[in-house]
Design a protein around this motif. Structure first.
Motif, PDB file in Angstrom:
ATOM      1  N   LEU A 129       0.713  -1.220   0.043  1.00  0.00           N
ATOM      2  CA  LEU A 129      -0.032  -0.098   0.078  1.00  0.00           C
ATOM      3  C   LEU A 129       0.941   1.408  -0.109  1.00  0.00           C
ATOM      4  O   LEU A 129       0.590   2.180  -0.586  1.00  0.00           O
ATOM      5  N   VAL A 130       1.744   1.226   0.846  1.00  0.00           N
ATOM      6  CA  VAL A 130       2.895   2.332   0.722  1.00  0.00           C
ATOM      7  C   VAL A 130       3.397   2.633  -0.713  1.00  0.00           C
ATOM      8  O   VAL A 130       3.871   3.603  -0.986  1.00  0.00           O
ATOM      9  N   ILE A 131       3.989   1.450  -1.321  1.00  0.00           N
ATOM     10  CA  ILE A 131       4.769   1.494  -2.305  1.00  0.00           C
ATOM     11  C   ILE A 131       3.871   1.914  -3.432  1.00  0.00           C
ATOM     12  O   ILE A 131       4.299   2.737  -4.303  1.00  0.00           O
ATOM     13  N   PHE A 132       2.736   1.425  -3.930  1.00  0.00           N
ATOM     14  CA  PHE A 132       1.918   1.540  -4.989  1.00  0.00           C
ATOM     15  C   PHE A 132       0.813   2.503  -4.668  1.00  0.00           C
ATOM     16  O   PHE A 132       0.342   3.196  -5.596  1.00  0.00           O
ATOM     17  N   GLY A 133       0.421   2.818  -3.503  1.00  0.00           N
ATOM     18  CA  GLY A 133      -0.867   3.493  -3.316  1.00  0.00           C
ATOM     19  C   GLY A 133      -2.026   2.858  -3.375  1.00  0.00           C
ATOM     20  O   GLY A 133      -2.353   1.623  -4.029  1.00  0.00           O
ATOM     21  N   ALA A 134      -3.321   3.490  -2.973  1.00  0.00           N
ATOM     22  CA  ALA A 134      -4.635   2.673  -2.918  1.00  0.00           C
ATOM     23  C   ALA A 134      -5.163   2.350  -4.176  1.00  0.00           C
ATOM     24  O   ALA A 134      -5.571   1.508  -4.603  1.00  0.00           O
TER      25      ALA A 134
ATOM     26  N   ILE B  66      -4.018  -3.295  -9.512  1.00  0.00           N
ATOM     27  CA  ILE B  66      -3.238  -4.509  -9.668  1.00  0.00           C
ATOM     28  C   ILE B  66      -3.607  -5.530  -9.190  1.00  0.00           C
ATOM     29  O   ILE B  66      -3.865  -6.705  -9.752  1.00  0.00           O
ATOM     30  N   GLY B  67      -4.864  -5.480  -8.318  1.00  0.00           N
ATOM     31  CA  GLY B  67      -5.618  -6.670  -7.536  1.00  0.00           C
ATOM     32  C   GLY B  67      -6.543  -7.277  -8.769  1.00  0.00           C
ATOM     33  O   GLY B  67      -6.831  -8.248  -8.937  1.00  0.00           O
ATOM     34  N   SER B  68      -7.150  -6.029  -9.383  1.00  0.00           N
ATOM     35  CA  SER B  68      -8.134  -6.394 -10.275  1.00  0.00           C
ATOM     36  C   SER B  68      -7.510  -7.097 -11.634  1.00  0.00           C
ATOM     37  O   SER B  68      -8.011  -8.040 -12.272  1.00  0.00           O
ATOM     38  N   ASP B  69      -6.454  -6.595 -12.192  1.00  0.00           N
ATOM     39  CA  ASP B  69      -5.562  -7.272 -13.050  1.00  0.00           C
ATOM     40  C   ASP B  69      -5.164  -8.497 -12.884  1.00  0.00           C
ATOM     41  O   ASP B  69      -5.248  -9.614 -13.594  1.00  0.00           O
ATOM     42  N   LEU B  70      -4.704  -8.734 -11.483  1.00  0.00           N
ATOM     43  CA  LEU B  70      -4.271 -10.189 -11.186  1.00  0.00           C
ATOM     44  C   LEU B  70      -5.409 -11.043 -11.122  1.00  0.00           C
ATOM     45  O   LEU B  70      -5.292 -12.360 -11.456  1.00  0.00           O
ATOM     46  N   GLY B  71      -6.633 -10.571 -10.515  1.00  0.00           N
ATOM     47  CA  GLY B  71      -7.767 -11.676 -10.730  1.00  0.00           C
ATOM     48  C   GLY B  71      -8.137 -12.100 -11.948  1.00  0.00           C
ATOM     49  O   GLY B  71      -8.448 -13.100 -12.305  1.00  0.00           O
TER      50      GLY B  71
ATOM     51  N   ARG C  84      -3.557   2.352  -7.250  1.00  0.00           N
ATOM     52  CA  ARG C  84      -2.722   1.579  -8.107  1.00  0.00           C
ATOM     53  C   ARG C  84      -2.878   0.109  -7.593  1.00  0.00           C
ATOM     54  O   ARG C  84      -3.033  -0.735  -8.370  1.00  0.00           O
ATOM     55  N   LEU C  85      -2.826  -0.050  -6.169  1.00  0.00           N
ATOM     56  CA  LEU C  85      -2.953  -1.348  -5.491  1.00  0.00           C
ATOM     57  C   LEU C  85      -4.597  -1.959  -5.891  1.00  0.00           C
ATOM     58  O   LEU C  85      -4.399  -3.417  -6.229  1.00  0.00           O
ATOM     59  N   LYS C  86      -5.602  -1.337  -5.926  1.00  0.00           N
ATOM     60  CA  LYS C  86      -6.770  -1.890  -6.615  1.00  0.00           C
ATOM     61  C   LYS C  86      -6.725  -2.285  -8.004  1.00  0.00           C
ATOM     62  O   LYS C  86      -7.393  -3.357  -8.249  1.00  0.00           O
TER      63      LYS C  86
END
Length: 78
Positions: free
Chosen positions: A16-21, A27-32, A23-25
């Motif tokens: 969360l600190v590295i990517f931000g909220a 990344i999670g969507s793309d990974l899913g 971007r993390l969302k």
């Protein structure tokens, strides 16, 4: 020895600190989506494999029932 709740929480906070909220969302969507696509491709591959395994048996059955193969077997017994 596996990853516990504390370790997962620490990894999530660091991400969360590295990517931000936002971007993390993403990344999670793309990974899913990638995991879903992988599972779909694996299922299609298994379907094709099962069709290919059953196809030669069907071809052998069709070959044995052709008129030419029946007349050949009769002429060899005469």
């Amino acid at each position: 020895m596996g990853i516990g709740f504390r370790e997962l929480l620490i990894i999530l906070v660091i991400a969360l600190v590295i990517f931000g909220a936002k971007r993390l969302k993403t990344i999670g969507s793309d990974l899913g989506g990638a995991v879903k696509g992988f599972k779909k491709a694996m299922a299609e591959g298994e379907d094709e494999d099962s069709k290919q395994l059953s196809a030669p048996a069907q071809k052998d059955a069709d070959f044995e029932s052709t008129p030419a193969s029946k007349s050949d077997s009769k002429s060899s017994t005469v």
